[in-house]
Design an enzyme around this catalytic site. Structure first.
Site, PDB file in Angstrom:
ATOM      1  N   CYS A  20     -15.786   7.713  11.135  1.00 49.49           N
ATOM      2  CA  CYS A  20     -15.253   8.918  11.449  1.00 49.49           C
ATOM      3  C   CYS A  20     -13.704   8.598  11.653  1.00 49.49           C
ATOM      4  O   CYS A  20     -12.539   9.403   9.987  1.00 49.49           O
ATOM      5  CB  CYS A  20     -16.164   9.588  12.561  1.00 49.49           C
ATOM      6  N   ASP A  24     -13.412  12.313  19.417  1.00 48.91           N
ATOM      7  CA  ASP A  24     -14.511  11.445  18.038  1.00 48.91           C
ATOM      8  C   ASP A  24     -15.207  12.554  18.355  1.00 48.91           C
ATOM      9  O   ASP A  24     -15.781  14.150  18.981  1.00 48.91           O
ATOM     10  CB  ASP A  24     -15.317  11.154  19.592  1.00 48.91           C
ATOM     11  N   SER A  56     -11.436   6.024  12.642  1.00 49.62           N
ATOM     12  CA  SER A  56     -10.646   5.155  11.580  1.00 49.62           C
ATOM     13  C   SER A  56     -10.364   4.686  10.229  1.00 49.62           C
ATOM     14  O   SER A  56      -9.714   4.829   9.647  1.00 49.62           O
ATOM     15  CB  SER A  56     -10.811   3.677  12.297  1.00 49.62           C
ATOM     16  N   ASN A  80     -16.332   2.727  13.351  1.00 53.96           N
ATOM     17  CA  ASN A  80     -15.322   3.078  12.063  1.00 53.96           C
ATOM     18  C   ASN A  80     -16.532   3.710  10.875  1.00 53.96           C
ATOM     19  O   ASN A  80     -15.972   3.172   9.772  1.00 53.96           O
ATOM     20  CB  ASN A  80     -15.673   1.323  12.513  1.00 53.96           C
ATOM     21  N   CYS A 123     -11.299   2.779  16.002  1.00 51.61           N
ATOM     22  CA  CYS A 123     -12.707   3.280  16.305  1.00 51.61           C
ATOM     23  C   CYS A 123     -13.678   2.914  17.218  1.00 51.61           C
ATOM     24  O   CYS A 123     -13.683   2.458  16.806  1.00 51.61           O
ATOM     25  CB  CYS A 123     -12.080   5.194  15.430  1.00 51.61           C
TER      26      CYS A 123
HETATM   27  P1  4NP Z   1     -15.825   7.847  14.882  1.00 53.85           P
HETATM   28  O1  4NP Z   1     -17.098   8.803  15.938  1.00 53.85           O
HETATM   29  O2  4NP Z   1     -15.781   6.477  16.621  1.00 53.85           O
HETATM   30  O3  4NP Z   1     -14.869   8.654  14.682  1.00 53.85           O
HETATM   31  O4  4NP Z   1     -16.606   6.294  13.546  1.00 53.85           O
HETATM   32  C1  4NP Z   1     -18.475   7.631  16.069  1.00 53.85           C
HETATM   33  C2  4NP Z   1     -19.057   7.446  14.959  1.00 53.85           C
HETATM   34  C3  4NP Z   1     -20.810   7.874  15.000  1.00 53.85           C
HETATM   35  C4  4NP Z   1     -20.576   7.376  16.994  1.00 53.85           C
HETATM   36  C5  4NP Z   1     -19.670   8.189  17.763  1.00 53.85           C
HETATM   37  C6  4NP Z   1     -18.596   7.914  17.412  1.00 53.85           C
HETATM   38  N1  4NP Z   1     -21.923   7.055  17.262  1.00 53.85           N
HETATM   39  O5  4NP Z   1     -22.652   7.522  18.336  1.00 53.85           O
HETATM   40  O6  4NP Z   1     -22.955   6.621  16.202  1.00 53.85           O
END
Ligand code: 4NP
Length: 159
Positions: free
Chosen positions: A15, A127, A17, A13, A10
């Site tokens: 949330c 997301d 994945s 990494n 994702c």
């Molecule tokens: P993930 O979610 O891709 O499912 O782990 C996110 C976690 C952090 C961020 C974006 C999406 N961020 O922008 O920090």
């Protein structure tokens, strides 16, 4: 010895994945395939390298019986394509990034995770990071359903 390897990818990494990593690993273990199928996860973005899964992600997984505490975020690299038979993207942006990184001679599978889901109303795992609590529950449910489909797909191909 591992015969098949699966990498979930994702953006952060922390949330989506890691949820897929923990849930799919749990199903693999329950099926007695822990020595046969290797499971890992990574992100395309570097903000959270070394971090544990997001509290909200860990909480939902915990209530459903999956422990994500040992997971730590890392970046996906081109070397991963030499290691993993399945490189599975949570959304189309992840998929596009992976296709850009993929070596020309990669012979594994790169696909959207929900392509393995039998009855999903969604084509991507959304997301949840900037949204409300419901997003994390939705991620879990989509991941759980697709994990079953992916395990069946791998088993049907023969181990
Ligand atoms: P993930 O979610 O891709 O499912 O782990 C996110 C976690 C952090 C961020 C974006 C999406 N961020 O922008 O920090």
């Amino acid at each position: 010895m591992h015969k098949v390897s699966v990498l979930f990818v994702c953006l952060g990494n922390i949330c989506r994945s890691p949820t897929a990593h923990g849930v799919f690993q749990g199903m693999v273990n329950s099926a007695g395939l822990g020595d046969i199928i290797r499971v890992d996860s990574a992100g395309t973005g570097d903000w959270h390298i070394g971090h544990s899964p997001d509290q909200r992600t860990a909480q939902v997984a915990q209530t459903k019986g999956y422990d994500l505490t040992d997971l730590r975020a890392r970046l996906v690299t081109t070397d991963d394509f030499a290691e993993f038979d399945y490189v599975i993207a949570m959304d189309k942006a992840n998929l596009s990034d992976l296709k850009d990184m993929q070596p020309a001679d990669y012979r594994g599978h790169i696909s959207l995770f929900l392509d393995f889901s039998e009855q999903s109303s969604h084509s991507e795992v959304p997301d949840p990071y900037y949204g409300g609590e419901n997003g994390f529950e939705l991620v879990f449910n989509l991941v759980e359903e697709a994990s079953q489909g992916l395990l069946q797909y791998i088993q049907a191909k023969g181990l």
